[in-house]
Motif scaffolding. Sequence first.
Motif, PDB file in Angstrom:
ATOM      1  N   ALA A   1      10.105 -18.567 -31.150  1.00 26.45           N
ATOM      2  CA  ALA A   1       8.801 -18.137 -31.667  1.00 26.45           C
ATOM      3  C   ALA A   1       8.819 -17.878 -33.168  1.00 26.45           C
ATOM      4  O   ALA A   1       7.784 -17.537 -33.745  1.00 26.45           O
ATOM      5  CB  ALA A   1       8.349 -16.858 -30.948  1.00 26.45           C
ATOM      6  N   ALA A   2       9.986 -18.052 -33.809  1.00 31.37           N
ATOM      7  CA  ALA A   2      10.112 -17.691 -35.227  1.00 31.37           C
ATOM      8  C   ALA A   2       9.318 -18.636 -36.115  1.00 31.37           C
ATOM      9  O   ALA A   2       9.323 -19.850 -35.911  1.00 31.37           O
ATOM     10  CB  ALA A   2      11.573 -17.700 -35.637  1.00 31.37           C
ATOM     11  N   ARG A   3       8.648 -18.070 -37.104  1.00 28.17           N
ATOM     12  CA  ARG A   3       7.943 -18.841 -38.116  1.00 28.17           C
ATOM     13  C   ARG A   3       8.823 -18.904 -39.361  1.00 28.17           C
ATOM     14  O   ARG A   3       9.243 -17.879 -39.882  1.00 28.17           O
ATOM     15  CB  ARG A   3       6.609 -18.185 -38.467  1.00 28.17           C
ATOM     16  CG  ARG A   3       5.688 -17.982 -37.269  1.00 28.17           C
ATOM     17  CD  ARG A   3       4.505 -17.107 -37.656  1.00 28.17           C
ATOM     18  NE  ARG A   3       3.706 -16.734 -36.500  1.00 28.17           N
ATOM     19  CZ  ARG A   3       2.762 -15.804 -36.516  1.00 28.17           C
ATOM     20  NH1 ARG A   3       2.496 -15.154 -37.647  1.00 28.17           N
ATOM     21  NH2 ARG A   3       2.077 -15.520 -35.421  1.00 28.17           N
ATOM     22  N   ASP A   4       9.082 -20.105 -39.810  1.00 29.65           N
ATOM     23  CA  ASP A   4       9.927 -20.308 -40.987  1.00 29.65           C
ATOM     24  C   ASP A   4      11.296 -19.653 -40.824  1.00 29.65           C
ATOM     25  O   ASP A   4      11.888 -19.161 -41.793  1.00 29.65           O
ATOM     26  CB  ASP A   4       9.246 -19.765 -42.256  1.00 29.65           C
ATOM     27  CG  ASP A   4       7.927 -20.471 -42.538  1.00 29.65           C
ATOM     28  OD1 ASP A   4       7.854 -21.681 -42.301  1.00 29.65           O
ATOM     29  OD2 ASP A   4       6.985 -19.789 -42.983  1.00 29.65           O
TER      30      ASP A   4
ATOM     31  N   ASP B   1      12.062 -16.846 -39.427  1.00 34.79           N
ATOM     32  CA  ASP B   1      12.065 -15.387 -39.522  1.00 34.79           C
ATOM     33  C   ASP B   1      12.217 -14.786 -38.130  1.00 34.79           C
ATOM     34  O   ASP B   1      11.240 -14.375 -37.490  1.00 34.79           O
ATOM     35  CB  ASP B   1      10.769 -14.908 -40.185  1.00 34.79           C
ATOM     36  CG  ASP B   1      10.789 -13.420 -40.500  1.00 34.79           C
ATOM     37  OD1 ASP B   1      11.748 -12.734 -40.102  1.00 34.79           O
ATOM     38  OD2 ASP B   1       9.841 -12.946 -41.151  1.00 34.79           O
TER      39      ASP B   1
ATOM     40  N   SER C   1      11.067 -10.988 -37.548  1.00 33.69           N
ATOM     41  CA  SER C   1       9.626 -10.791 -37.356  1.00 33.69           C
ATOM     42  C   SER C   1       9.196 -11.216 -35.965  1.00 33.69           C
ATOM     43  O   SER C   1       8.381 -10.537 -35.314  1.00 33.69           O
ATOM     44  CB  SER C   1       8.843 -11.583 -38.412  1.00 33.69           C
ATOM     45  OG  SER C   1       8.932 -10.960 -39.674  1.00 33.69           O
ATOM     46  N   SER C   2       9.716 -12.343 -35.487  1.00 31.45           N
ATOM     47  CA  SER C   2       9.313 -12.789 -34.151  1.00 31.45           C
ATOM     48  C   SER C   2       9.818 -11.827 -33.082  1.00 31.45           C
ATOM     49  O   SER C   2       9.126 -11.561 -32.094  1.00 31.45           O
ATOM     50  CB  SER C   2       9.818 -14.206 -33.884  1.00 31.45           C
ATOM     51  OG  SER C   2      11.230 -14.258 -33.862  1.00 31.45           O
TER      52      SER C   2
ATOM     53  N   ARG D   1       7.360  -8.899 -33.146  1.00 29.55           N
ATOM     54  CA  ARG D   1       6.060  -9.250 -32.575  1.00 29.55           C
ATOM     55  C   ARG D   1       6.123  -9.355 -31.056  1.00 29.55           C
ATOM     56  O   ARG D   1       5.173  -8.983 -30.346  1.00 29.55           O
ATOM     57  CB  ARG D   1       5.578 -10.585 -33.150  1.00 29.55           C
ATOM     58  CG  ARG D   1       5.174 -10.542 -34.617  1.00 29.55           C
ATOM     59  CD  ARG D   1       4.490 -11.832 -35.014  1.00 29.55           C
ATOM     60  NE  ARG D   1       4.186 -11.879 -36.437  1.00 29.55           N
ATOM     61  CZ  ARG D   1       4.926 -12.523 -37.333  1.00 29.55           C
ATOM     62  NH1 ARG D   1       6.011 -13.184 -36.942  1.00 29.55           N
ATOM     63  NH2 ARG D   1       4.593 -12.512 -38.602  1.00 29.55           N
TER      64      ARG D   1
ATOM     65  N   ALA E   1       7.012  -9.006 -40.655  1.00 30.26           N
ATOM     66  CA  ALA E   1       5.865  -8.750 -39.779  1.00 30.26           C
ATOM     67  C   ALA E   1       5.349  -7.329 -39.939  1.00 30.26           C
ATOM     68  O   ALA E   1       4.134  -7.078 -39.880  1.00 30.26           O
ATOM     69  CB  ALA E   1       6.251  -9.006 -38.324  1.00 30.26           C
TER      70      ALA E   1
END
Length: 439
Positions: free
Chosen positions: A25-28, A30, A33-34, A37, A126
């Motif tokens: 689920a990580a964006r870039d 990260d 943060s995932s 979240r 996040a």
Amino acid sequence: MPDVAAALARDGVLTPAALTRALGAARDGDVASSALRLGLAAEGPLVRTLARVHGYPGVDLSRSVVPARNLSVVPAARCRARGVVPVSIGTSEVVLAMADPGDQVAINEMRLLTGRRILPHVAVRAAIDRVVLVIERDREPAWRGGRAPALPDPDAAWVGLERGMEPVAGALEVPSTDEELELLSLADSLAEVHGAAQSSPPVASAATDAAPDAPARVSPASAGPSPGAARPVAVVADDDPELRKLMGLVLGLIGFDMVEAADGHAALALVRERRPPLLVLDAMMPGMHGFDVCAAVKRDAALADTRVVFCSAVYRGTVAEDARVAFGADGYLQKPFRLEEAAATLRAAVSEPPDAEADAAAIEAAAASWRAAVAALKEHRDEEALALCRQAVAQDPLSADAHYWLGHALSRQGLLFEAVAAFERASELRPELAVVHQC
């Protein structure tokens, strides 16, 4: 880039199954943060691992209180773009929670926006985004994390500190991972900064990689003469749009607007058209190098009043003097640079020649002050030592020794954030200085 995913697994913050979910689920990339979240880990353990990996103290925003007015000093749009939030603003420093505490471009920008030293801390991106969103959306007087304490002073900030490393033997005492640091906000200084920001136009985007014949953009600066006063225009030529943007902020400090060029040919055309008092040149640019542009400007009698400052990461050492002799340059900046030093160099380039005798006297006076401070420290006259160190820094802001001993004097008074900033400045001015004290 540090391998945060491996560190989170090694520290036991995420189980193998949770790590797989977080990575998916990580964006870039990260993963911290995932994980936050998805509720796979609490913010505190994530921050502790980030602090250890990055080598900076961490901020657990779920245990922090961030006054909403901090975002009047550093606007929400800048916070989102840079992945930062100022958790506390003091008289001379800002505690800045950052997704990437090594982002020197962001640190330089925040230093200029706030007019204060920046003390970088790491936080989960996040969580930073959530703080900014809630302050902007809910119009509450402060962000209050779910685990933050109730504070008697409604104007206070509270920083939930996390430390990612064990203390070095013999080093300064720092708050443990279970402690928080309360920092009272200073309404007067905040109002002063906020008022200055409101009285000047915003900094326009300085990114323009257009062709040489494209129309130039004039970027209004963020500081300078009073509204309505005529402002001189400087030409900035660099193929890096981020550098041009930073240089526009620097020029604002000394009262200039900026016209941009992305290559040497465009720069020369702009100078001939505008006849500016100042030209800032990258030495290495596409098409026509900065040295050639400088030589052409200095050969043109119609441009005799244009001062030229080189800015380069490639040419170092004695190049500053060589550039003056060979090309007639009026100043030289070596990348990377501190914004306040860049402002001083540019200001000097458009001013009268410096008084060398006065400069030498100031350097000598500063040396006498910090040597007296060392003697006072040895005799445990700590308040006197601190006053002498501050005096030395004021007399010669570029003295590494003055900043180094200021760090020691501040630490004796328990002013740890300021001490870290002083040691950091000393190591910037003289890299060979030991900086273990920052830990």
